[in-house]
Design an enzyme around this catalytic site. Sequence first.
Site, PDB file in Angstrom:
ATOM      1  N   ASN A   1       0.882  -1.169   0.000  1.00  0.00           N
ATOM      2  CA  ASN A   1       0.000   0.000   0.000  1.00  0.00           C
ATOM      3  C   ASN A   1       0.921   1.220   0.000  1.00  0.00           C
ATOM      4  OD1 ASN A   1      -1.763   2.078   0.470  1.00  0.00           O
ATOM      5  ND2 ASN A   1      -2.362   1.430   2.535  1.00  0.00           N
ATOM      6  N   TRP A   2       1.029   1.813  -1.154  1.00  0.00           N
ATOM      7  CA  TRP A   2       1.979   2.927  -1.292  1.00  0.00           C
ATOM      8  C   TRP A   2       1.503   4.200  -0.588  1.00  0.00           C
ATOM      9  CZ3 TRP A   2       4.121   3.205  -7.030  1.00  0.00           C
ATOM     10  CH2 TRP A   2       4.806   2.004  -7.306  1.00  0.00           C
ATOM     11  N   LYS A   3       0.197   4.254  -0.267  1.00  0.00           N
ATOM     12  CA  LYS A   3      -0.391   5.464   0.335  1.00  0.00           C
ATOM     13  C   LYS A   3      -0.119   6.678  -0.569  1.00  0.00           C
ATOM     14  CE  LYS A   3      -0.028   3.187   4.744  1.00  0.00           C
ATOM     15  NZ  LYS A   3       0.143   3.266   6.195  1.00  0.00           N
TER      16      LYS A   3
ATOM     17  N   GLY B   1       5.228   1.218   4.570  1.00  0.00           N
ATOM     18  CA  GLY B   1       6.606   1.692   4.405  1.00  0.00           C
ATOM     19  C   GLY B   1       7.536   0.754   3.649  1.00  0.00           C
TER      20      GLY B   1
ATOM     21  N   HIS C   1      -9.400   1.463   4.942  1.00  0.00           N
ATOM     22  CA  HIS C   1      -8.117   1.650   5.616  1.00  0.00           C
ATOM     23  C   HIS C   1      -8.298   2.588   6.812  1.00  0.00           C
ATOM     24  CE1 HIS C   1      -3.985   2.661   6.466  1.00  0.00           C
ATOM     25  NE2 HIS C   1      -3.671   1.550   5.835  1.00  0.00           N
TER      26      HIS C   1
ATOM     27  N   GLU D   1      -5.325  -4.760  10.494  1.00  0.00           N
ATOM     28  CA  GLU D   1      -4.309  -3.737  10.713  1.00  0.00           C
ATOM     29  C   GLU D   1      -4.594  -2.984  12.006  1.00  0.00           C
ATOM     30  OE1 GLU D   1      -2.293  -2.596   6.765  1.00  0.00           O
ATOM     31  OE2 GLU D   1      -3.972  -1.258   7.053  1.00  0.00           O
TER      32      GLU D   1
ATOM     33  N   GLY E   1       2.570   2.435  10.758  1.00  0.00           N
ATOM     34  CA  GLY E   1       3.524   3.523  10.582  1.00  0.00           C
ATOM     35  C   GLY E   1       4.219   3.933  11.873  1.00  0.00           C
TER      36      GLY E   1
ATOM     37  N   GLU F   1      -6.578   4.903   7.905  1.00  0.00           N
ATOM     38  CA  GLU F   1      -6.308   6.325   7.626  1.00  0.00           C
ATOM     39  C   GLU F   1      -7.518   6.991   7.003  1.00  0.00           C
ATOM     40  OE1 GLU F   1      -2.676   5.592   5.488  1.00  0.00           O
ATOM     41  OE2 GLU F   1      -1.745   4.989   7.376  1.00  0.00           O
TER      42      GLU F   1
ATOM     43  N   SER G   1       3.458  -1.948  10.330  1.00  0.00           N
ATOM     44  CA  SER G   1       4.911  -2.026  10.542  1.00  0.00           C
ATOM     45  C   SER G   1       5.484  -3.412  10.251  1.00  0.00           C
ATOM     46  CB  SER G   1       5.273  -1.580  11.962  1.00  0.00           C
ATOM     47  OG  SER G   1       4.872  -0.236  12.170  1.00  0.00           O
TER      48      SER G   1
HETATM   49  P1  13P Z   1       3.146   0.471   7.596  1.00  0.00           P
HETATM   50  O1  13P Z   1       3.640  -0.843   7.031  1.00  0.00           O
HETATM   51  O2  13P Z   1       3.890   1.643   7.058  1.00  0.00           O
HETATM   52  O3  13P Z   1       3.029   0.434   9.080  1.00  0.00           O
HETATM   53  O4  13P Z   1       1.667   0.645   7.027  1.00  0.00           O
HETATM   54  C1  13P Z   1       0.783  -0.413   7.137  1.00  0.00           C
HETATM   55  C2  13P Z   1      -0.446  -0.071   6.389  1.00  0.00           C
HETATM   56  O5  13P Z   1      -1.175   0.824   6.762  1.00  0.00           O
HETATM   57  C3  13P Z   1      -0.742  -0.831   5.177  1.00  0.00           C
HETATM   58  O6  13P Z   1      -2.010  -0.557   4.720  1.00  0.00           O
END
Ligand code: 13P
Length: 252
Positions: A9-11, A234, A94, A166, A172, A96, A212
């Site tokens: 997931n590149w966000k 990440g 998600h 998640e 993150g 976020e 993470s």
């Molecule tokens: P991180 O791997 O950066 O913690 O993010 C996880 C995530 O939100 C994947 O959707």
Amino acid sequence: MRKKVIAGNWKMNKNRKEAKELIEALKPIAQDKTCGVIICVPFTNLETALTLTDGTNIKVGAENVHFEKSGAFTGEISADMLTEMGVEYVIVGHSERRQYFGETDITVNKRLLAGLEAGLKVILCVGETLEEREQGITEEIVAKQVKIALQGTCEKCIKNVIIAYEPVWAIGTGKTATAEQAEEVCAFIRKTIEGLFNKEVADGITIQYGGSMNEKNCAELLSKEDIDGGLIGGASLVAEKFGVLLEEASKY
Ligand code: 13P
């Protein structure tokens, strides 16, 4: 035995040039891997990703989708727009989006249904906050999120759903859930699916862990029976790191 699936997931990362570089670096790394490989990229990189991954084992996904088919929804993208391009996957729910953009279980459900109806495969994200974990209500929260998100789905279309557990506190933050904590909730989600559908559906569904997860801690997480892969933030932005995850997931 379920095949492991690793999704990036590149966000909101990578401009077009950077996306091209990352995908070109990923292609030879992913080539001989037997796990599922998905990259979910910003809308602006979908075309690039689809073109560059054509004929490879890397599947492309979007990071969100709107639930209406078309109309006056400035700034939104419909499921049909994604499938028309050749996009195969989409992330919904998600944390976020829940945290910063007013996403609720109800709108997650609408997006999931719209995605499935258009023929997309949906990665549904669920997970508790730190406060909820400390209150001891992780299972209630996750069960509620799963049950509401899957309302109106059928045994056949659930085959196109991946669930990503998640925990919000692990995203993150560098704070990974222990493999035991992740396994416990993933197994609970599978039980919840069994309750909603049946054992066959529960045994077949892919349940990922995300938060993470990286090249260093993936081996232990992926060794767990109910963790069928990862949704990676990440560590999906660096080809070599993502490659380690693919390598590990392909051992099963
Ligand atoms: P991180 O791997 O950066 O913690 O993010 C996880 C995530 O939100 C994947 O959707």
